[in-house]
Design a protein around this motif. Structure first.
Motif, PDB file in Angstrom:
ATOM      1  N   ALA A 187       0.861  -1.199   0.000  1.00 51.19           N
ATOM      2  CA  ALA A 187       0.000   0.000   0.000  1.00 51.19           C
ATOM      3  C   ALA A 187       0.889   1.238   0.000  1.00 51.19           C
ATOM      4  O   ALA A 187       0.831   2.068   0.908  1.00 51.19           O
ATOM      5  N   PRO A 188       1.739   1.365  -1.036  1.00 56.54           N
ATOM      6  CA  PRO A 188       2.752   2.436  -1.016  1.00 56.54           C
ATOM      7  C   PRO A 188       2.263   3.795  -1.477  1.00 56.54           C
ATOM      8  O   PRO A 188       3.035   4.750  -1.513  1.00 56.54           O
ATOM      9  N   GLN A 229      -7.080  24.569   0.240  1.00 50.48           N
ATOM     10  CA  GLN A 229      -6.378  24.151   1.463  1.00 50.48           C
ATOM     11  C   GLN A 229      -5.189  25.055   1.748  1.00 50.48           C
ATOM     12  O   GLN A 229      -4.938  25.454   2.889  1.00 50.48           O
ATOM     13  N   LEU A 248       7.765  -1.704  -5.844  1.00 51.11           N
ATOM     14  CA  LEU A 248       7.747  -2.986  -5.139  1.00 51.11           C
ATOM     15  C   LEU A 248       6.887  -4.004  -5.890  1.00 51.11           C
ATOM     16  O   LEU A 248       7.228  -5.188  -5.965  1.00 51.11           O
TER      17      LEU A 248
HETATM   18  C1  FAD Z   1       1.086  14.294  -3.043  1.00 48.12           C
HETATM   19  C2  FAD Z   1      -0.342  13.928  -2.723  1.00 48.12           C
HETATM   20  C3  FAD Z   1      -1.224  14.860  -2.166  1.00 48.12           C
HETATM   21  C4  FAD Z   1      -2.554  14.526  -1.891  1.00 48.12           C
HETATM   22  N1  FAD Z   1      -3.411  15.444  -1.359  1.00 48.12           N
HETATM   23  C5  FAD Z   1      -4.706  15.133  -1.122  1.00 48.12           C
HETATM   24  C6  FAD Z   1      -5.633  16.071  -0.561  1.00 48.12           C
HETATM   25  O1  FAD Z   1      -5.270  17.188  -0.286  1.00 48.12           O
HETATM   26  N2  FAD Z   1      -6.919  15.690  -0.360  1.00 48.12           N
HETATM   27  C7  FAD Z   1      -7.341  14.438  -0.656  1.00 48.12           C
HETATM   28  O2  FAD Z   1      -8.522  14.120  -0.448  1.00 48.12           O
HETATM   29  N3  FAD Z   1      -6.489  13.525  -1.179  1.00 48.12           N
HETATM   30  C8  FAD Z   1      -5.197  13.857  -1.421  1.00 48.12           C
HETATM   31  N4  FAD Z   1      -4.335  12.945  -1.975  1.00 48.12           N
HETATM   32  C9  FAD Z   1      -4.830  11.634  -2.207  1.00 48.12           C
HETATM   33  C10 FAD Z   1      -4.756  10.866  -0.895  1.00 48.12           C
HETATM   34  O3  FAD Z   1      -3.634  11.293  -0.197  1.00 48.12           O
HETATM   35  C11 FAD Z   1      -4.654   9.433  -1.178  1.00 48.12           C
HETATM   36  O4  FAD Z   1      -5.793   9.042  -1.899  1.00 48.12           O
HETATM   37  C12 FAD Z   1      -4.540   8.579   0.058  1.00 48.12           C
HETATM   38  O5  FAD Z   1      -3.569   9.071   0.934  1.00 48.12           O
HETATM   39  C13 FAD Z   1      -4.183   7.194  -0.411  1.00 48.12           C
HETATM   40  O6  FAD Z   1      -3.903   6.401   0.696  1.00 48.12           O
HETATM   41  P1  FAD Z   1      -2.838   5.229   0.552  1.00 48.12           P
HETATM   42  O7  FAD Z   1      -2.803   4.560   1.882  1.00 48.12           O
HETATM   43  O8  FAD Z   1      -3.122   4.419  -0.629  1.00 48.12           O
HETATM   44  O9  FAD Z   1      -1.457   5.949   0.256  1.00 48.12           O
HETATM   45  P2  FAD Z   1      -0.662   7.058   1.080  1.00 48.12           P
HETATM   46  O10 FAD Z   1      -1.532   7.826   1.956  1.00 48.12           O
HETATM   47  O11 FAD Z   1       0.154   7.796   0.086  1.00 48.12           O
HETATM   48  O12 FAD Z   1       0.299   6.203   2.012  1.00 48.12           O
HETATM   49  C14 FAD Z   1       1.339   5.428   1.480  1.00 48.12           C
HETATM   50  C15 FAD Z   1       2.414   5.315   2.528  1.00 48.12           C
HETATM   51  O13 FAD Z   1       3.350   4.342   2.096  1.00 48.12           O
HETATM   52  C16 FAD Z   1       4.641   4.746   2.480  1.00 48.12           C
HETATM   53  N5  FAD Z   1       5.595   4.059   1.603  1.00 48.12           N
HETATM   54  C17 FAD Z   1       5.630   4.068   0.254  1.00 48.12           C
HETATM   55  N6  FAD Z   1       6.611   3.275  -0.195  1.00 48.12           N
HETATM   56  C18 FAD Z   1       7.209   2.753   0.893  1.00 48.12           C
HETATM   57  C19 FAD Z   1       8.298   1.869   1.075  1.00 48.12           C
HETATM   58  N7  FAD Z   1       8.952   1.326   0.031  1.00 48.12           N
HETATM   59  N8  FAD Z   1       8.652   1.562   2.332  1.00 48.12           N
HETATM   60  C20 FAD Z   1       7.989   2.087   3.405  1.00 48.12           C
HETATM   61  N9  FAD Z   1       6.958   2.941   3.288  1.00 48.12           N
HETATM   62  C21 FAD Z   1       6.567   3.253   2.049  1.00 48.12           C
HETATM   63  C22 FAD Z   1       4.618   6.248   2.314  1.00 48.12           C
HETATM   64  O14 FAD Z   1       5.566   6.835   3.162  1.00 48.12           O
HETATM   65  C23 FAD Z   1       3.188   6.595   2.725  1.00 48.12           C
HETATM   66  O15 FAD Z   1       3.123   6.982   4.081  1.00 48.12           O
HETATM   67  C24 FAD Z   1      -3.004  13.252  -2.210  1.00 48.12           C
HETATM   68  C25 FAD Z   1      -2.124  12.293  -2.751  1.00 48.12           C
HETATM   69  C26 FAD Z   1      -0.795  12.623  -3.000  1.00 48.12           C
HETATM   70  C27 FAD Z   1       0.148  11.589  -3.565  1.00 48.12           C
END
Ligand code: FAD
Length: 497
Positions: A117-118, A171, A279
């Protein structure tokens, strides 16, 4: 550690909404879970917590994302999940993964199941001036604001597309940023779009309310939002001083004669996100191509199982669909891992996954309603000139790529010839541009251009994490303060007579 029994039943990579939900579901079902995230706090991209050194004294004064995030993170309490922060998963092979925790030697752990879930990263767009100081991605600016409470610049132009083009400027204005203009590449909503959104409203009223709140936020802060316009170039002497933008057609290709210039000192660019695939590529997963989900997306079944046994993918890393989808996909992946491991009956898992599935159907109906407005146009990848740096890590310009692109469609070969994609970011910033250049030169669809083969480690790793600390001989690496001119690092061999 490696040995007979695994260190964990499941390794979850990523502590964002998807990873937290996956870890929680798997642990509650009885699995031993390790959750690794390279950041100093859980929450992922959207629920980023203030950085080390900050203390939140009044949670009520923080924004809603902070509070949602806190609740999600706290839901791990009592689940027994082994959370490892500041820990990057830098390599995976079969059931083994290499974890590097800041300041510690690398460890290999064995887990028969992995939930990847990166998350995602900003979709990079190369245009003349995109490497000038003052150009920053939406994710970068958001990180500064959320974790450090820092805002760069005095006059900010935001250029982007999709939900972020509405959300980000609002924001950032909330954090005190002076956004002088917001540009959305897509078209303005028409009556038919509003009708489609209204039809998709059941179950999505919160999100639609957010959209209205962001729009009124822009109006309140008097930030003009202009549709159908794209950044063309950033100009300035050693830093951004002005930005040129232009009108685009439905394919986001620039309409000649529509250029306008604005004086700003920061250009924030946010043309959506692309999944972090490294990955999944290392494990050998198969991929499909869907530009609206970020390009190459990992193939998975309705239980988030990829095509590699024991590997599951959830959240934005499996296709960019936002944080609510990430939470539900994470839950489904965690339940699937538990069912596949035999600690949860399949029909129980199905019953438990049912609410998440219902929500996913509703979320996806809402996304479908925005497709016309938010579809990514190819024009955004056609802004560079011969002189534009494409690979910023290795400073490779478009003209330096031309000969290699002429001779091959293979991005790996281009990388080997030109070094584009070999730097610190490992192609995150340039691969999509290079794929577009190859596609255009060879008359292929961008979807047909495979990404470069990923290399371990997928993240930069300090040499101290890999060095064998038990070796007593100094070898080639000796502390600088022990070096003297009298003691050569490598003993000189007596020259042959
Ligand atoms: C730059 C950005 C800004 C965003 N801003 C908004 C917003 O303002 N409002 C909104 O509604 N949505 C926003 N989104 C979308 C929202 O953040 C995502 O939909 C949501 O966070 C997805 O959740 P997730 O768990 O899939 O990934 P994420 O929340 O991105 O979490 C993934 C995690 O995996 C970790 N990770 C990745 N690779 C590795 C590795 N190899 N080893 C260890 N850890 C790792 C990262 O550090 C991260 O903490 C944004 C997305 C991005 C990329």
């Amino acid at each position: 550690m490696l040995g007979g029994s695994p260190d964990a039943d499941v390794l979850v990579v990523g502590g964002g909404p998807a990873g937290i939900s996956a870890a929680r579901a798997a642990a509650r079902a009885g699995l031993k879970v390790v959750l690794a995230d390279e950041r100093p706090a859980l929450g992922g991209q959207i629920y980023k917590q203030p950085g080390p050194g900050f203390t939140v004294t009044d949670a009520a004064a923080m924004d809603r994302q902070f509070r949602y995030g806190r609740t999600l993170i706290d839901s791990l309490d009592g689940t027994g999940v082994d959370v490892r922060l500041r820990t990057g998963v830098v390599a995976v092979e079969g059931s083994r993964a290499v974890l590097v925790t800041e300041g510690e030697p690398a460890v290999t752990i064995q887990a028969p199941r992995m939930i990847l879930a990166p998350g995602a990263h900003d979709r990079p767009v190369a245009f003349p001036g995109w490497t000038l100081p003052g150009v920053i991605t939406a994710g970068g600016l958001q990180t500064l604001a959320k974790t450090q409470r820092v805002l760069p610049g005095r006059r900010i132009l935001f250029a982007g597309a999709g939900p972020v083009a509405l959300a980000f400027p609002a924001q950032l204005a909330h954090y005190g940023a002076n956004i002088v203009l917001a540009l959305e590449a897509g078209p303005a909503p028409k009556a038919a779009d509003i009708l489609n959104l209204a039809r998709a409203a059941p179950g999505n009223t919160g999100l639609l309310r957010d959209a209205v709140r962001y729009r009124t936020g822009l109006l309140r802060h008097r930030i003009p939002l202009r549709y159908g316009r794209i950044v063309v170039r950033a100009e300035g002497d050693g830093k951004v001083e002005r930005v040129v933008h232009a009108a685009v057609g439905p394919d986001w290709r620039v309409r000649p004669g529509t250029e306008q210039t604005v004086d700003v000192d920061v250009l924030c660019v946010g043309y959506g996100f692309v999944p972090s695939l490294e990955l999944m590529r290392l494990t050998g997963c198969e991929f499909d191509y869907e530009e609206d989900l970020g390009g190459h997306v990992v193939r998975r079944d309705e239980w988030q199982r990829t095509t590699v046994e024991g590997v599951y993918a959830a959240g934005d890393g499996a296709g960019v669909e936002g944080s609510f989808v990430a939470v539900d996909e994470g839950t489904i992946a965690g339940l699937a891992a538990a069912a596949d491991a035999g600690v949860l009956a399949a029909d129980t898992a199905a019953t438990m996954a049912a609410p998440a599935r219902r929500r996913l159907v509703r979320r996806r109906a809402l996304s479908a309603a925005t497709t016309r407005m938010y579809r990514v146009g190819p024009g955004v990848f056609e802004l560079s000139t011969e002189d534009t740096v494409i690979c910023r890590c290795e400073v490779v310009r478009r003209r330096d790529l031309a000969e290699a692109i002429e001779s091959t469609e293979d991005i790996n070969v281009i990388k080997a010839y030109t070094r584009a994609g070999m730097g610190l970011c490992q192609g995150k910033n340039c691969q999509r541009q290079i794929a577009a250049l190859i596609a255009s030169r060879h008359g292929r669809a961008v979807s047909a251009i495979a990404p470069a083969t990923p290399r371990m480690p997928v993240r930069p790793v300090p040499i101290s994490a890999l060095a064998d600390h038990d070796i007593v001989g100094p070898g080639l690496f000796v502390p600088a303060d022990t070096i003297s001119v009298e003691t050569p690092l490598v003993e000189e061999k007596e020259s042959a007579p």
